[in-house]
Design a protein around this motif. Structure first.
Motif, PDB file in Angstrom:
ATOM      1  N   MET A  44       0.728  -1.157  -0.219  1.00 58.54           N
ATOM      2  CA  MET A  44      -0.004   0.102   0.109  1.00 58.54           C
ATOM      3  C   MET A  44       0.848   1.174  -0.105  1.00 58.54           C
ATOM      4  O   MET A  44       2.046   1.185   0.024  1.00 58.54           O
ATOM      5  CB  MET A  44      -0.739   0.026   1.361  1.00 58.54           C
ATOM      6  N   SER A  45       0.342   2.333  -0.010  1.00 57.74           N
ATOM      7  CA  SER A  45       0.812   3.630  -0.078  1.00 57.74           C
ATOM      8  C   SER A  45       1.401   4.242   1.186  1.00 57.74           C
ATOM      9  O   SER A  45       0.634   4.192   2.276  1.00 57.74           O
ATOM     10  CB  SER A  45       0.085   4.515  -0.930  1.00 57.74           C
ATOM     11  N   ASN A  46       2.607   4.774   1.412  1.00 60.39           N
ATOM     12  CA  ASN A  46       3.151   5.056   2.691  1.00 60.39           C
ATOM     13  C   ASN A  46       3.595   6.514   2.494  1.00 60.39           C
ATOM     14  O   ASN A  46       3.786   6.892   1.459  1.00 60.39           O
ATOM     15  CB  ASN A  46       4.364   4.154   3.039  1.00 60.39           C
ATOM     16  N   THR A  47       3.799   7.231   3.517  1.00 62.52           N
ATOM     17  CA  THR A  47       4.231   8.691   3.265  1.00 62.52           C
ATOM     18  C   THR A  47       5.415   8.719   4.084  1.00 62.52           C
ATOM     19  O   THR A  47       5.920   8.100   5.046  1.00 62.52           O
ATOM     20  CB  THR A  47       3.406   9.456   4.133  1.00 62.52           C
ATOM     21  N   CYS A  48       6.472   9.094   3.225  1.00 62.83           N
ATOM     22  CA  CYS A  48       8.019   9.391   3.717  1.00 62.83           C
ATOM     23  C   CYS A  48       8.249  10.999   3.863  1.00 62.83           C
ATOM     24  O   CYS A  48       8.089  11.516   2.628  1.00 62.83           O
ATOM     25  CB  CYS A  48       8.876   8.531   2.794  1.00 62.83           C
ATOM     26  N   SER A  49       9.291  11.297   4.674  1.00 58.92           N
ATOM     27  CA  SER A  49       9.733  12.651   4.600  1.00 58.92           C
ATOM     28  C   SER A  49      11.217  12.556   3.843  1.00 58.92           C
ATOM     29  O   SER A  49      11.901  11.720   4.227  1.00 58.92           O
ATOM     30  CB  SER A  49       9.728  13.043   5.901  1.00 58.92           C
ATOM     31  N   VAL A  50      11.368  13.684   3.112  1.00 58.68           N
ATOM     32  CA  VAL A  50      12.607  13.801   2.539  1.00 58.68           C
ATOM     33  C   VAL A  50      13.604  14.351   3.287  1.00 58.68           C
ATOM     34  O   VAL A  50      13.216  15.465   3.978  1.00 58.68           O
ATOM     35  CB  VAL A  50      12.360  14.619   1.267  1.00 58.68           C
ATOM     36  N   LYS A  51      14.873  13.854   3.426  1.00 60.02           N
ATOM     37  CA  LYS A  51      15.844  14.570   4.398  1.00 60.02           C
ATOM     38  C   LYS A  51      17.221  14.233   3.661  1.00 60.02           C
ATOM     39  O   LYS A  51      17.779  13.288   3.283  1.00 60.02           O
ATOM     40  CB  LYS A  51      15.963  13.706   5.744  1.00 60.02           C
ATOM     41  N   GLY A  52      18.003  15.370   3.232  1.00 63.52           N
ATOM     42  CA  GLY A  52      18.813  15.337   2.230  1.00 63.52           C
ATOM     43  C   GLY A  52      18.624  14.754   1.094  1.00 63.52           C
ATOM     44  O   GLY A  52      19.776  14.074   0.498  1.00 63.52           O
ATOM     45  N   GLY A  53      17.651  14.948   0.457  1.00 60.73           N
ATOM     46  CA  GLY A  53      17.361  14.307  -0.763  1.00 60.73           C
ATOM     47  C   GLY A  53      17.119  12.839  -0.890  1.00 60.73           C
ATOM     48  O   GLY A  53      16.984  12.236  -2.071  1.00 60.73           O
ATOM     49  N   MET A  54      16.922  12.147   0.277  1.00 62.40           N
ATOM     50  CA  MET A  54      16.897  10.743   0.268  1.00 62.40           C
ATOM     51  C   MET A  54      15.578  10.394   1.130  1.00 62.40           C
ATOM     52  O   MET A  54      15.141  11.151   2.216  1.00 62.40           O
ATOM     53  CB  MET A  54      17.855  10.061   0.825  1.00 62.40           C
ATOM     54  N   ILE A  55      14.998   9.338   0.803  1.00 60.06           N
ATOM     55  CA  ILE A  55      13.607   8.747   1.527  1.00 60.06           C
ATOM     56  C   ILE A  55      14.173   7.394   2.302  1.00 60.06           C
ATOM     57  O   ILE A  55      14.997   6.788   1.507  1.00 60.06           O
ATOM     58  CB  ILE A  55      12.486   8.749   1.044  1.00 60.06           C
ATOM     59  N   ARG A  68      16.557   0.687   3.417  1.00 62.26           N
ATOM     60  CA  ARG A  68      17.613   1.261   2.586  1.00 62.26           C
ATOM     61  C   ARG A  68      17.188   2.741   2.476  1.00 62.26           C
ATOM     62  O   ARG A  68      15.861   3.097   2.444  1.00 62.26           O
ATOM     63  CB  ARG A  68      17.833   0.442   1.586  1.00 62.26           C
ATOM     64  N   TYR A  69      17.992   3.570   1.880  1.00 62.65           N
ATOM     65  CA  TYR A  69      17.662   4.941   1.542  1.00 62.65           C
ATOM     66  C   TYR A  69      17.668   4.986  -0.097  1.00 62.65           C
ATOM     67  O   TYR A  69      18.463   4.624  -0.656  1.00 62.65           O
ATOM     68  CB  TYR A  69      18.838   5.755   2.185  1.00 62.65           C
ATOM     69  N   VAL A  70      16.525   5.753  -0.497  1.00 62.99           N
ATOM     70  CA  VAL A  70      16.750   5.905  -1.909  1.00 62.99           C
ATOM     71  C   VAL A  70      16.549   7.365  -1.982  1.00 62.99           C
ATOM     72  O   VAL A  70      15.738   7.981  -1.756  1.00 62.99           O
ATOM     73  CB  VAL A  70      15.331   5.457  -2.185  1.00 62.99           C
ATOM     74  N   PRO A  71      17.207   7.662  -3.234  1.00 62.76           N
ATOM     75  CA  PRO A  71      17.338   9.245  -3.534  1.00 62.76           C
ATOM     76  C   PRO A  71      15.874   9.584  -4.306  1.00 62.76           C
ATOM     77  O   PRO A  71      15.396   8.905  -4.975  1.00 62.76           O
ATOM     78  CB  PRO A  71      18.372   9.193  -4.577  1.00 62.76           C
ATOM     79  N   VAL A  72      15.688  10.886  -4.145  1.00 56.08           N
ATOM     80  CA  VAL A  72      14.387  11.445  -4.668  1.00 56.08           C
ATOM     81  C   VAL A  72      14.660  12.741  -5.432  1.00 56.08           C
ATOM     82  O   VAL A  72      15.261  13.494  -4.760  1.00 56.08           O
ATOM     83  CB  VAL A  72      13.413  11.623  -3.401  1.00 56.08           C
ATOM     84  N   VAL A  93       7.542   4.795  -6.791  1.00 60.49           N
ATOM     85  CA  VAL A  93       7.532   3.574  -6.590  1.00 60.49           C
ATOM     86  C   VAL A  93       9.154   2.791  -6.338  1.00 60.49           C
ATOM     87  O   VAL A  93       9.964   3.148  -7.390  1.00 60.49           O
ATOM     88  CB  VAL A  93       6.856   2.702  -7.775  1.00 60.49           C
ATOM     89  N   VAL A  94       9.000   2.073  -5.488  1.00 60.21           N
ATOM     90  CA  VAL A  94      10.421   1.402  -5.202  1.00 60.21           C
ATOM     91  C   VAL A  94      10.300   0.030  -5.248  1.00 60.21           C
ATOM     92  O   VAL A  94       9.471  -0.725  -4.432  1.00 60.21           O
ATOM     93  CB  VAL A  94      10.982   1.995  -3.937  1.00 60.21           C
ATOM     94  N   ARG A  95      11.369  -0.690  -5.661  1.00 60.81           N
ATOM     95  CA  ARG A  95      11.183  -2.364  -5.721  1.00 60.81           C
ATOM     96  C   ARG A  95      12.265  -2.800  -4.884  1.00 60.81           C
ATOM     97  O   ARG A  95      13.692  -2.306  -5.158  1.00 60.81           O
ATOM     98  CB  ARG A  95      11.323  -2.553  -7.228  1.00 60.81           C
ATOM     99  N   CYS A  96      12.293  -3.807  -4.113  1.00 62.16           N
ATOM    100  CA  CYS A  96      13.023  -4.153  -3.235  1.00 62.16           C
ATOM    101  C   CYS A  96      13.862  -5.347  -4.165  1.00 62.16           C
ATOM    102  O   CYS A  96      13.366  -5.857  -4.970  1.00 62.16           O
ATOM    103  CB  CYS A  96      12.353  -4.789  -1.898  1.00 62.16           C
ATOM    104  N   GLY A  97      14.972  -5.821  -3.646  1.00 59.30           N
ATOM    105  CA  GLY A  97      15.607  -6.990  -4.246  1.00 59.30           C
ATOM    106  C   GLY A  97      14.979  -8.197  -4.225  1.00 59.30           C
ATOM    107  O   GLY A  97      15.057  -9.098  -4.902  1.00 59.30           O
ATOM    108  N   CYS A  98      13.989  -8.359  -2.981  1.00 60.82           N
ATOM    109  CA  CYS A  98      13.262  -9.590  -2.949  1.00 60.82           C
ATOM    110  C   CYS A  98      12.117  -9.509  -3.984  1.00 60.82           C
ATOM    111  O   CYS A  98      11.491 -10.482  -4.106  1.00 60.82           O
ATOM    112  CB  CYS A  98      12.732  -9.772  -1.364  1.00 60.82           C
ATOM    113  N   GLY A  99      11.818  -8.422  -4.591  1.00 55.81           N
ATOM    114  CA  GLY A  99      10.733  -8.352  -5.665  1.00 55.81           C
ATOM    115  C   GLY A  99       9.661  -7.886  -5.276  1.00 55.81           C
ATOM    116  O   GLY A  99       8.649  -7.408  -5.985  1.00 55.81           O
TER     117      GLY A  99
END
Length: 136
Positions: free
Chosen positions: A4-15, A26-30, A38-44
């Motif tokens: 489902m959809s989650n909310t994440c705050s940006v800190k330093g250009g990353m979520i 993990r930290y993903v650049p935005v 949409v972020v996909r994990c290594g597990c699929g």
């Protein structure tokens, strides 16, 4: 990375994202201006994240207030959210055309104790009839 959809705050250009299947964090650049990612994990497993750029949290509210414009005209508004630094509100469509970004107005509303409070605000964003303002 829930389904489902989650909310994440940006800190330093990353979520910071957390997979609900494998519990990997993990930290993903935005990119600036991105509202959903949409972020996909290594597990699929993949998840959709709503991106929040606000530096201060706002509390949702629903209260009537009065906006006093620079020409002494008054308009009834509906407060949507507040924080210690600003306020978000809705105005009638006919009054929305009178408000501009950078304009300074006053708002009157009832505080938590029941007394009438008056604050000077500076309009920061106008999107349709939704206004975002910072306390001046």
């Amino acid at each position: 990375m829930a389904g489902m959809s989650n909310t994440c705050s940006v800190k330093g250009g990353m979520i910071r994202v957390n997979c609900s299947r494998c519990n990997k964090t993990r930290y993903v650049p935005v990119s600036p201006g991105t509202r959903k990612k949409v972020v996909r994990c290594g597990c699929g497993m993949s998840g959709t994240y709503n991106i929040n750029y606000r530096s201060h949290t706002r509390e949702a509210t629903s209260a009537r207030a009065l906006a006093v414009l620079s020409n002494a005209r008054e308009a009834i508004i509906r407060l949507c959210d507040t924080s210690e630094y600003g306020v978000g509100f809705l105005v009638a469509k006919d009054s929305a055309s009178l408000l501009r970004k950078g304009q300074e107005i006053r708002i009157k509303f009832r505080g938590g104790s029941g007394s009438v409070a008056q604050r000077k605000i500076l309009i920061r964003s106008v999107v349709g009839n939704r206004i975002g303002a910072q306390y001046a």
